[in-house]
Design an enzyme around this catalytic site. Structure first.
Site, short mmCIF file in Angstrom:
data_model
loop_
_atom_site.label_atom_id
_atom_site.label_comp_id
_atom_site.label_asym_id
_atom_site.label_seq_id
_atom_site.Cartn_x
_atom_site.Cartn_y
_atom_site.Cartn_z
N LYS A 52 -31.58 -13.45 23.37
CA LYS A 52 -31.93 -14.56 22.48
C LYS A 52 -33.39 -14.97 22.72
O LYS A 52 -33.79 -15.25 23.86
CB LYS A 52 -31.02 -15.76 22.75
CG LYS A 52 -29.56 -15.52 22.40
CD LYS A 52 -29.34 -15.44 20.89
CE LYS A 52 -27.86 -15.45 20.55
NZ LYS A 52 -27.63 -15.32 19.11
N ASP B 209 -32.46 -11.15 19.24
CA ASP B 209 -32.02 -12.09 18.20
C ASP B 209 -32.92 -13.32 18.23
O ASP B 209 -32.86 -14.11 19.17
CB ASP B 209 -30.55 -12.49 18.43
CG ASP B 209 -29.98 -13.28 17.26
OD1 ASP B 209 -30.75 -13.60 16.32
OD2 ASP B 209 -28.77 -13.59 17.28
N GLU C 173 -33.03 -9.06 15.18
CA GLU C 173 -32.09 -9.80 14.34
C GLU C 173 -32.70 -11.11 13.86
O GLU C 173 -33.26 -11.87 14.65
CB GLU C 173 -30.81 -10.07 15.15
CG GLU C 173 -29.76 -10.86 14.42
CD GLU C 173 -28.45 -10.92 15.19
OE1 GLU C 173 -28.30 -10.19 16.20
OE2 GLU C 173 -27.57 -11.69 14.80
N ASP D 98 -28.75 -11.74 9.72
CA ASP D 98 -27.55 -12.46 10.17
C ASP D 98 -27.37 -13.71 9.30
O ASP D 98 -26.66 -13.67 8.30
CB ASP D 98 -27.66 -12.79 11.67
CG ASP D 98 -26.41 -13.48 12.19
OD1 ASP D 98 -25.42 -13.60 11.44
OD2 ASP D 98 -26.40 -13.92 13.37
N LYS E 74 -19.99 -11.48 10.08
CA LYS E 74 -19.19 -12.40 10.89
C LYS E 74 -18.11 -12.99 10.01
O LYS E 74 -18.41 -13.43 8.89
CB LYS E 74 -20.06 -13.52 11.46
CG LYS E 74 -21.04 -13.07 12.52
CD LYS E 74 -21.90 -14.21 13.01
CE LYS E 74 -22.88 -13.70 14.07
NZ LYS E 74 -23.98 -14.67 14.32
MG MG Z 1 -27.48 -13.77 15.31
#
Ligand code: MG
Length: 365
Positions: free
Chosen positions: A162, A190, A218, A243, A267
């Site tokens: 992240k 991400d 991402e 995403d 997702k």
């Molecule tokens: Mg993500």
């Protein structure tokens, strides 16, 4: 098998370590569990987290959407009519994708139970073992490097790093982690919408020139900034994954046609459940685009559904980011999907195979 009632529960599980992204910090999973009861006594389970900053869903909105809009349409419906039920769920109200997902997961669980087969077999079958990455939260460099080494020692071969807080520091974070785990783990980056398009191109060129090899980048830019996403995709060598920018099948078609991203992150909480996730996997397969299956901060009820989907659609879902259960201090669910660090496997239990959910607090609505 007819639906007779839908009830709600709250499931709280502390995380091993705080989950930190460019958007939020969370230390406990607190998810709504949906319990769908039938006239045969069989029960289906679904789950949804509140992810206000991404989907807009809150605990209150999830319960309200289901209790007031979805549940009245489903009482008395035959589980055998799966496609009719998913249509009723998807058209009950606009958006509210997490609420729809929770109910769909429970209905698919029951559909599997009706035919005595695990859900992945009902969805087309596959090899019931997959390997997930794990999230490394954004933090001080030393902490991120230590967390990354720890994850590799636990057997994870892909790390989701992240970033997205501060561009200069982000570049240093990635370089430090890369040199610490080089050759032992693939890195997925991400940014959780934390960069501008130009910052993203600058960061990726800097990293690429330094020899840092990343599996993917991402969501570098804001969810709504599809032009910015395309700007980055056009200019960097590393594959770019969308995403927060894509929720449903029609958005995926638009994104693919624009060539705004190379990979799609599916997702269930964004698609509104399994029916649209199947559509996205099939659309991506038609276009030869790869997908990742991801999750929010979810436990092994809704993540189990994502695992079944990933197994059945492994043709297009080639990357797995289902680390919700392994971020939790314990697994509250005894069920048909076995989460063992990076390795996830499915038993032959019908549906999702959920037997017991420990610590589930019923909510009266
Ligand atoms: Mg993500």
């Amino acid at each position: 098998m007819k639906i007779t009632d839908i009830q709600f529960g709250m499931l709280r599980v502390p995380l091993k370590t705080a989950f930190k992204t460019a958007l939020r910090t969370v230390d406990t999973v607190e998810d709504i569990v949906v319990i769908v009861r039938t006239d045969t006594g069989q029960v289906g389970y679904g789950e949804a987290p509140a992810t206000a900053v991404i989907t807009g869903d809150t605990h209150g909105s999830i319960i309200e959407a289901i209790a007031r809009f979805i549940k009245p349409r489903l009482i008395g419906q035959e589980i055998a009519n799966l496609n009719h039920i998913t249509h009723l769920i998807q058209t009950a109200l606009e958006r509210n994708t997490s609420a729809k997902a929770a109910v769909e997961i429970a209905v698919y669980d029951l559909f599997g139970q009706l035919y005595g087969a695990p859900l992945y077999k009902i969805l087309g079958g596959g090899d019931p073992v997959i390997t997930t990455d794990i999230t490394i939260s954004v933090d001080y460099i030393d902490k991120m490097v230590a967390d990354s080494i720890n994850a590799v020692e636990r057997g994870f071969e892909s790390l989701k790093i992240k970033v997205g807080k501060d561009i200069g520091l982000d570049i240093e974070r990635v370089k430090a982690i890369y040199s610490a785990v080089e050759g032992r783990a693939l890195l997925r980056l991400d940014a959780n919408q934390g960069w501008t398009a130009k910052q993203a191109v600058f960061a990726m060129h800097n990293l690429e020139d330094a020899g840092v090899v990343l599996e993917l980048l991402e969501q570098p830019v804001k969810a709504q900034d599809i032009d910015g996403l395309k700007y980055v995709t056009d200019r960097v060598h590393t594959p770019v994954m969308a995403d927060e920018s894509v929720f449903g099948p029609t958005e995926v078609i638009d994104l693919i046609k624009m060539r705004a991203a190379d990979i799609i992150n599916i997702k269930l909480m964004k698609t509104g459940g399994i029916s649209n996730a199947v559509r996205i996997a099939d659309i991506a397969s038609l276009y030869g685009v790869e997908c990742m299956i991801g999750c929010m901060l979810e436990t092994s009820i809704s993540v189990a559904a994502a695992v079944h989907l990933a197994v059945a659609k492994s043709q297009s879902i080639t990357k797995v980011d289902l680390d919700g259960p392994s971020l939790c201090q314990f697994n509250p669910v005894e069920g048909g999907v076995i989460f063992n660090e990076s390795e996830i496997s499915i038993t032959d239990a019908p549906g999702l195979g959920i037997q017991t959910i420990h610590g589930l607090e019923l909510i009266s609505v």
